[in-house]
Design a protein around this motif. Sequence first.
Motif, PDB file in Angstrom:
ATOM      1  N   PRO A  64      -7.823 -28.233 -16.129  1.00 40.48           N
ATOM      2  CA  PRO A  64      -8.481 -28.434 -14.744  1.00 40.48           C
ATOM      3  C   PRO A  64      -8.371 -29.959 -15.237  1.00 40.48           C
ATOM      4  CG  PRO A  64      -9.774 -26.289 -15.195  1.00 40.48           C
ATOM      5  CD  PRO A  64      -8.447 -26.990 -16.898  1.00 40.48           C
ATOM      6  N   ILE A  65      -8.447 -30.943 -14.384  1.00 42.26           N
ATOM      7  CA  ILE A  65      -8.223 -32.486 -13.987  1.00 42.26           C
ATOM      8  C   ILE A  65     -10.058 -33.225 -13.689  1.00 42.26           C
ATOM      9  CG2 ILE A  65      -7.891 -34.134 -12.660  1.00 42.26           C
ATOM     10  CD1 ILE A  65      -4.992 -33.099 -13.044  1.00 42.26           C
ATOM     11  N   ARG A  66     -10.728 -33.278 -14.088  1.00 39.35           N
ATOM     12  CA  ARG A  66     -11.979 -33.564 -13.655  1.00 39.35           C
ATOM     13  C   ARG A  66     -12.209 -34.890 -13.150  1.00 39.35           C
ATOM     14  NH1 ARG A  66     -16.304 -33.469 -17.276  1.00 39.35           N
ATOM     15  NH2 ARG A  66     -14.713 -35.026 -19.036  1.00 39.35           N
ATOM     16  N   ILE A  67     -11.972 -35.440 -11.771  1.00 39.31           N
ATOM     17  CA  ILE A  67     -13.405 -36.517 -11.631  1.00 39.31           C
ATOM     18  C   ILE A  67     -14.044 -36.266 -11.316  1.00 39.31           C
ATOM     19  CG2 ILE A  67     -12.477 -37.576  -9.405  1.00 39.31           C
ATOM     20  CD1 ILE A  67     -10.317 -36.310  -8.133  1.00 39.31           C
ATOM     21  N   LEU A  68     -15.003 -37.512 -11.942  1.00 42.60           N
ATOM     22  CA  LEU A  68     -16.290 -38.153 -12.835  1.00 42.60           C
ATOM     23  C   LEU A  68     -16.274 -39.194 -11.294  1.00 42.60           C
ATOM     24  CD1 LEU A  68     -17.228 -38.372 -16.436  1.00 42.60           C
ATOM     25  CD2 LEU A  68     -16.158 -36.057 -15.279  1.00 42.60           C
ATOM     26  N   VAL A  69     -17.775 -38.939 -11.043  1.00 41.34           N
ATOM     27  CA  VAL A  69     -18.096 -39.229 -10.277  1.00 41.34           C
ATOM     28  C   VAL A  69     -19.686 -40.249 -10.569  1.00 41.34           C
ATOM     29  CG1 VAL A  69     -18.777 -39.916  -7.788  1.00 41.34           C
ATOM     30  CG2 VAL A  69     -17.179 -38.053  -7.826  1.00 41.34           C
ATOM     31  N   GLY A  70     -19.968 -40.954 -10.214  1.00 38.26           N
ATOM     32  CA  GLY A  70     -21.342 -42.349 -11.170  1.00 38.26           C
ATOM     33  C   GLY A  70     -21.543 -42.722  -9.599  1.00 38.26           C
ATOM     34  N   ALA A  71     -22.306 -41.255  -8.413  1.00 36.29           N
ATOM     35  CA  ALA A  71     -23.041 -41.150  -7.844  1.00 36.29           C
ATOM     36  C   ALA A  71     -23.547 -40.076  -7.163  1.00 36.29           C
ATOM     37  CB  ALA A  71     -22.333 -41.979  -6.658  1.00 36.29           C
ATOM     38  N   PRO A  72     -24.524 -40.073  -6.287  1.00 35.19           N
ATOM     39  CA  PRO A  72     -24.858 -39.056  -6.058  1.00 35.19           C
ATOM     40  C   PRO A  72     -23.893 -37.936  -5.365  1.00 35.19           C
ATOM     41  CG  PRO A  72     -26.740 -40.431  -6.241  1.00 35.19           C
ATOM     42  CD  PRO A  72     -25.282 -40.563  -6.220  1.00 35.19           C
ATOM     43  N   ALA A  73     -24.290 -36.537  -5.781  1.00 30.76           N
ATOM     44  CA  ALA A  73     -23.983 -35.401  -4.522  1.00 30.76           C
ATOM     45  C   ALA A  73     -24.088 -35.401  -2.808  1.00 30.76           C
ATOM     46  CB  ALA A  73     -24.051 -34.095  -5.202  1.00 30.76           C
ATOM     47  N   GLY A  74     -23.190 -35.717  -2.342  1.00 36.44           N
ATOM     48  CA  GLY A  74     -23.223 -35.503  -0.442  1.00 36.44           C
ATOM     49  C   GLY A  74     -23.194 -37.256  -1.109  1.00 36.44           C
ATOM     50  N   GLY A  75     -22.735 -38.177  -1.577  1.00 32.56           N
ATOM     51  CA  GLY A  75     -22.765 -39.151  -0.993  1.00 32.56           C
ATOM     52  C   GLY A  75     -21.214 -40.361  -0.601  1.00 32.56           C
ATOM     53  N   THR A  76     -21.053 -40.543   0.117  1.00 36.53           N
ATOM     54  CA  THR A  76     -19.499 -41.079   0.394  1.00 36.53           C
ATOM     55  C   THR A  76     -18.698 -41.389  -1.016  1.00 36.53           C
ATOM     56  OG1 THR A  76     -20.901 -42.959   2.180  1.00 36.53           O
ATOM     57  CG2 THR A  76     -18.185 -42.846   1.415  1.00 36.53           C
ATOM     58  N   GLY A  84      -4.616 -38.003 -18.248  1.00 39.53           N
ATOM     59  CA  GLY A  84      -4.737 -37.326 -17.036  1.00 39.53           C
ATOM     60  C   GLY A  84      -6.065 -36.501 -17.373  1.00 39.53           C
ATOM     61  N   ASN A  85      -6.315 -36.015 -17.464  1.00 44.24           N
ATOM     62  CA  ASN A  85      -6.812 -34.399 -17.287  1.00 44.24           C
ATOM     63  C   ASN A  85      -8.519 -35.375 -16.982  1.00 44.24           C
ATOM     64  OD1 ASN A  85      -5.735 -33.218 -18.622  1.00 44.24           O
ATOM     65  ND2 ASN A  85      -6.527 -32.334 -20.253  1.00 44.24           N
ATOM     66  N   THR A  86      -8.899 -36.477 -17.546  1.00 46.30           N
ATOM     67  CA  THR A  86     -10.569 -36.813 -17.040  1.00 46.30           C
ATOM     68  C   THR A  86     -10.058 -38.333 -16.016  1.00 46.30           C
ATOM     69  OG1 THR A  86     -11.225 -36.046 -18.964  1.00 46.30           O
ATOM     70  CG2 THR A  86     -12.801 -37.456 -17.958  1.00 46.30           C
ATOM     71  N   LEU A  87      -9.982 -37.886 -14.574  1.00 51.22           N
ATOM     72  CA  LEU A  87     -10.365 -39.757 -14.051  1.00 51.22           C
ATOM     73  C   LEU A  87     -11.764 -39.672 -13.166  1.00 51.22           C
ATOM     74  CD1 LEU A  87      -7.408 -38.177 -11.688  1.00 51.22           C
ATOM     75  CD2 LEU A  87      -7.426 -39.350 -14.268  1.00 51.22           C
ATOM     76  N   LEU A  88     -11.361 -41.054 -12.545  1.00 53.77           N
ATOM     77  CA  LEU A  88     -13.138 -41.593 -12.166  1.00 53.77           C
ATOM     78  C   LEU A  88     -13.375 -42.155 -11.087  1.00 53.77           C
ATOM     79  CD1 LEU A  88     -16.042 -42.791 -12.437  1.00 53.77           C
ATOM     80  CD2 LEU A  88     -14.644 -45.112 -13.443  1.00 53.77           C
ATOM     81  N   MET A  89     -13.405 -41.436  -9.860  1.00 55.16           N
ATOM     82  CA  MET A  89     -13.998 -42.217  -8.719  1.00 55.16           C
ATOM     83  C   MET A  89     -14.587 -43.034  -8.384  1.00 55.16           C
ATOM     84  SD  MET A  89     -12.309 -41.717  -5.532  1.00 55.16           S
ATOM     85  CE  MET A  89     -11.806 -40.789  -5.130  1.00 55.16           C
ATOM     86  N   SER A  90     -14.714 -44.306  -9.157  1.00 56.21           N
ATOM     87  CA  SER A  90     -15.310 -45.084  -8.834  1.00 56.21           C
ATOM     88  C   SER A  90     -15.874 -46.453  -7.363  1.00 56.21           C
ATOM     89  CB  SER A  90     -15.286 -46.454 -10.059  1.00 56.21           C
ATOM     90  OG  SER A  90     -15.952 -46.739 -10.150  1.00 56.21           O
ATOM     91  N   PHE A  91     -16.288 -47.113  -7.657  1.00 56.89           N
ATOM     92  CA  PHE A  91     -16.759 -47.410  -6.135  1.00 56.89           C
ATOM     93  C   PHE A  91     -17.243 -49.206  -6.267  1.00 56.89           C
ATOM     94  CE2 PHE A  91     -20.496 -45.308  -7.421  1.00 56.89           C
ATOM     95  CZ  PHE A  91     -21.352 -45.950  -8.286  1.00 56.89           C
ATOM     96  N   THR A  92     -17.497 -50.231  -5.208  1.00 60.35           N
ATOM     97  CA  THR A  92     -18.290 -51.301  -4.776  1.00 60.35           C
ATOM     98  C   THR A  92     -17.957 -51.783  -6.943  1.00 60.35           C
ATOM     99  OG1 THR A  92     -17.543 -51.527  -2.894  1.00 60.35           O
ATOM    100  CG2 THR A  92     -18.136 -53.739  -4.501  1.00 60.35           C
TER     101      THR A  92
END
Length: 317
Positions: A26-38, A82-90
């Motif tokens: 599985p590819i994991r997209i890590l998110v540095g923000a709380p669940a439910g946020g934009t 390619g198995n670990t990605l980041l969804m980042s923001f401003t």
Amino acid sequence: MKRRFLLLASTGLLAAAASLHAQTAPIRILVGAPAGGTTDTMARVLAVELGKVLGRTVLVEDKPGAGGNIAADAVAKSPPDGNTLLMSFTSHAINATLYPSLPFDPEKDFTPLTMVSTSPAILVANPSLPANNIRELIALAKARPGKLNFAIGSLGSSVHLAGEAFKMMSGSYIVNIPYRGTAPAIQDVLAGQVEMMFANVGNAQAYIKAGRLKALGVTSPKRLAAFPDVPAIAEVLPGYESNAWFGLFAPGHMNPALAKRISDAARQAIASPEVQRRIAAEGATPVGNSPEEFARFVHAEIQRWGKVVKYSGARPE
């Protein structure tokens, strides 16, 4: 000779197995923000369609904390397979100046893949605030220096720096009241405990339409189609602009061919009708630019927000 052949064969089989695992895990997209946020929502919207395009399972894992730095650090230190990605923001760009030191380089330790979307913020206030537009707010703030407050959902975020840029350009003094999240910040503005705040459009639009918050201005260069009667702050403060953005990164030093394959798949996913619809429902605009365009954008953002951070003296929590 036979033993050597068997050893070589075994090594080859292990390498092939490892390669196969890398392509099917599985590819994991890590998110540095709380669940439910934009940011979390953007990751989950993209993950479903990206999984279809790549024929892989794509999972979203939230690692909030330190303005997104915990998730970013985990991705920066991951293999560029390619198995670990980041969804980042401003904040990925803001943190470069906001934090005195980071355990990673926000440019060199990441491979930009594509910008997923952008989202303007909107300056909202409790209906009791005796100012109904930006000019009146600036006049009120200058008449009452230090008496008005901004609720800040997260220090160092795009909405925090939107307020700092507003104060810098208007020459006003408004006090920041930090909160641990957008939801409690909005609740206090709704209750009249704090006068106003900058919020992402998706978080505020229902309260505006219900008349529970009044909109004073939007941070985009022009008015938004969803709120044609709400002026752009730039109409009063020329050059003012602040947009949140959400982008997909991989660890640094990724093989260019692999980076292109994932970027192309992500851009195809973003262009799909369902992802376009879901992003628009969040009050955001789909993008899907090239890795080169995204890299140039991130570099420019680090320079731009660095000036605001230094002016404001903002510091992390």
